[in-house]
Design a protein around this motif. Structure first.
Motif: not given
Length: 270
Positions: A8-16, A228-241, A244-245
């Protein structure tokens, strides 16, 4: 180390807080809070989507694979802009994409420029510019100085900066290229960055290009956020939803997150 917060704390301010160790936040009248990576102050020629990464063809189209530990955020969310005083700064946004750039191609060269603030992408609508719908050939106010160009045959090099056309030659190359239309599409809940046709890149480089699959990294609250990391034919990345606040300032976020991390550390050590 930056730790993941509760969902519930994933919003733009998380980038800060998560980007603070790697650069500085500055408030600009035109854009609000912007972030500048420390590398910009060390290398005045640094450019987003050129230094410290390379292009990878995936099931989301052209994906910018960054070598920076913080690359999961500024190259997949938000927009970059070049300012007279701060040089390149990043303006946060909430929509994830494989990369947010504007494409040009022609002759033997391919080029791209970071999409500027004011450009937003919405499924079913496409791009808007400061809230107004635009057509597929819109330039977003970008000029030749905003683009970097490389020979298409070198497009997939792991170190692209040495491949970039010298500034003195950019005007000539820019004038021989045109905007690549219909580059972003939304399909099967994926934003796909088609960019320069993959067949064109494959033909120019003489290589067979197989797509990698982009997967979301499983990171629970309190876990360290990894690059992010590549493993075989995959890219595993952190991409939270992200919601917009933006309820807090960078200073408020840093103070709150420091307290939270100290509490988590005590619980883990107990």
């Amino acid at each position: 180390v930056v730790y993941a917060p509760p969902e519930d704390q994933y919003n733009v301010s998380f980038f800060y807080e998560s980007l603070a160790p790697y650069g500085s936040w500055v408030a600009l009248p035109e854009y609000g809070w912007c972030w500048q990576p420390t590398v910009v102050t060390v290398n005045p020629h640094w450019r987003p989507y050129l230094n410290g990464g390379y292009w990878v063809w995936t099931d989301h189209g052209w994906y910018w694979s960054s070598s920076y530990s913080w690359g999961w955020a500024p190259f997949h969310y938000g927009r970059w802009v070049q300012t007279p005083r701060q040089r390149w700064v990043w303006v946060p946004d909430t929509v994830w994409g494989p990369a947010w750039v504007h494409w040009r191609h022609g002759g033997d060269h391919s080029g791209w420029a970071p999409l500027p603030p004011g450009s937003r992408y919405q499924s079913g609508i496409g791009f808007t510019w400061h809230g107004k719908n635009i057509d597929i050939s819109f330039s977003f106010g970008l000029g030749e100085r905003d683009y970097c160009f490389v020979p298409t045959r070198r497009f997939r090099e792991r170190d692209l900066a040495p491949m970039a056309i010298a500034p003195a030659q950019v005007t000539n190359v820019y004038n021989t290229t045109t905007i690549v239309n219909n580059t972003y599409v939304y399909n099967d809940n994926r934003i796909i960055n088609q960019g320069v046709p993959v067949q064109t890149v494959a033909l120019s480089s003489g290589a067979t290009i197989q797509p990698l699959k982009v997967e979301t990294a499983t990171i629970n609250p309190g876990d360290a956020i990894k690059s992010e990391r590549q493993s075989g034919n995959r890219i595993v990345t952190f991409r939270p939803k992200l919601a917009d606040q933006t309820p807090e300032s960078p200073e408020q976020v840093a103070a709150r997150r420091k307290t939270t991390q100290e509490q988590w550390q005590k619980e883990r050590d107990a």
